[in-house]
Scaffold this motif. Sequence first.
Motif, short mmCIF file in Angstrom:
data_model
loop_
_atom_site.label_atom_id
_atom_site.label_comp_id
_atom_site.label_asym_id
_atom_site.label_seq_id
_atom_site.Cartn_x
_atom_site.Cartn_y
_atom_site.Cartn_z
N ILE A 5 -59.22 11.86 -0.04
CA ILE A 5 -59.48 11.32 1.29
C ILE A 5 -58.19 11.42 2.09
O ILE A 5 -57.15 10.88 1.68
CB ILE A 5 -59.94 9.84 1.21
CG1 ILE A 5 -61.13 9.70 0.26
CG2 ILE A 5 -60.28 9.32 2.61
CD1 ILE A 5 -61.39 8.27 -0.18
N VAL A 6 -58.25 12.11 3.22
CA VAL A 6 -57.08 12.32 4.08
C VAL A 6 -57.47 12.10 5.54
O VAL A 6 -58.65 12.06 5.89
CB VAL A 6 -56.46 13.72 3.90
CG1 VAL A 6 -56.00 13.94 2.47
CG2 VAL A 6 -57.42 14.82 4.33
N SER A 7 -56.46 11.99 6.39
CA SER A 7 -56.70 11.87 7.82
C SER A 7 -55.47 12.27 8.60
O SER A 7 -54.37 12.33 8.05
CB SER A 7 -57.07 10.42 8.17
OG SER A 7 -57.53 10.33 9.51
N ASP A 8 -55.67 12.55 9.86
CA ASP A 8 -54.59 12.72 10.83
C ASP A 8 -53.54 13.73 10.37
O ASP A 8 -52.35 13.45 10.37
CB ASP A 8 -53.96 11.36 11.14
CG ASP A 8 -54.96 10.44 11.81
OD1 ASP A 8 -55.15 10.58 13.02
OD2 ASP A 8 -55.56 9.60 11.12
N THR A 9 -54.00 14.94 10.04
CA THR A 9 -53.06 16.00 9.68
C THR A 9 -52.50 16.69 10.92
O THR A 9 -51.46 17.34 10.84
CB THR A 9 -53.72 17.03 8.74
OG1 THR A 9 -54.97 17.44 9.29
CG2 THR A 9 -53.93 16.44 7.36
N VAL A 35 -57.87 17.01 12.97
CA VAL A 35 -57.50 18.26 12.29
C VAL A 35 -56.94 19.27 13.29
O VAL A 35 -56.23 20.19 12.91
CB VAL A 35 -58.70 18.89 11.54
CG1 VAL A 35 -59.18 17.99 10.44
CG2 VAL A 35 -59.83 19.26 12.47
N GLU A 36 -57.28 19.12 14.55
CA GLU A 36 -56.81 19.95 15.66
C GLU A 36 -56.99 21.45 15.40
O GLU A 36 -56.05 22.23 15.44
CB GLU A 36 -55.36 19.61 15.99
CG GLU A 36 -55.22 18.18 16.50
CD GLU A 36 -53.83 17.84 17.00
OE1 GLU A 36 -53.21 18.70 17.65
OE2 GLU A 36 -53.39 16.71 16.74
N LEU A 129 -51.06 12.25 6.63
CA LEU A 129 -50.20 13.18 5.88
C LEU A 129 -49.12 13.79 6.75
O LEU A 129 -48.14 14.32 6.24
CB LEU A 129 -51.05 14.30 5.28
CG LEU A 129 -51.75 13.97 3.97
CD1 LEU A 129 -52.68 15.10 3.57
CD2 LEU A 129 -50.74 13.69 2.87
N SER A 130 -49.27 13.73 8.07
CA SER A 130 -48.32 14.40 8.95
C SER A 130 -47.42 13.46 9.74
O SER A 130 -46.24 13.76 9.94
CB SER A 130 -49.07 15.30 9.94
OG SER A 130 -49.76 16.30 9.24
N TYR A 131 -47.97 12.36 10.23
CA TYR A 131 -47.21 11.44 11.08
C TYR A 131 -47.44 10.00 10.66
O TYR A 131 -48.05 9.22 11.39
CB TYR A 131 -47.59 11.63 12.56
CG TYR A 131 -47.35 13.03 13.04
CD1 TYR A 131 -46.05 13.48 13.29
CD2 TYR A 131 -48.40 13.92 13.23
CE1 TYR A 131 -45.81 14.77 13.72
CE2 TYR A 131 -48.16 15.21 13.65
CZ TYR A 131 -46.87 15.63 13.90
OH TYR A 131 -46.65 16.93 14.32
#
Length: 159
Positions: A5-9, A35-36, A129-131
């Motif tokens: 489960i991930v979000s906001d990459t 995911v942009e 995972l990114s910010y």
Amino acid sequence: MKILIVSDTHKSHKNLDKVLEIVKPIDMLIHLGDVEGEDDYIQALADCPAHIIRGNNDFFCDLPGEEEFFIEGFHVFITHGHYYYVSMSEERLKEEARGRGADIVMYGHTHKPSITREDDLITLNPGSLSYPRQEGRRPSYMLMETDQSGHAEFTVNYL
């Protein structure tokens, strides 16, 4: 069953690449939005069934805004969370999830990981995972693992 489960990459998939190297094989990937434009890449990278929804930064895409499905008997409701004002509190989201009869609700948007267990509802946010925005600002993700007896465990993990 093992679910990532991930979000906001936010269009940056290098940490998702790292996480998949660590946790593969997985049986399912759930991405809770922002995911942009990287949804096709993420789907291919996961190499398993994936549920990917639209976040507040996913413009001009065909991703669904929310989904409901079952995982091993658990009724799961996923949303990015911004329409439920999750930056203020989880209460509106929980009310919606209960109204839908969900056992588990998953959301993103806040970039802060959390697990809330109540008698009738489990609320999950894997963070970002990114910010990341939580104290220490370490990229985070969750694993959901189910066993044959229908028991589920949830862990927050950090890179």
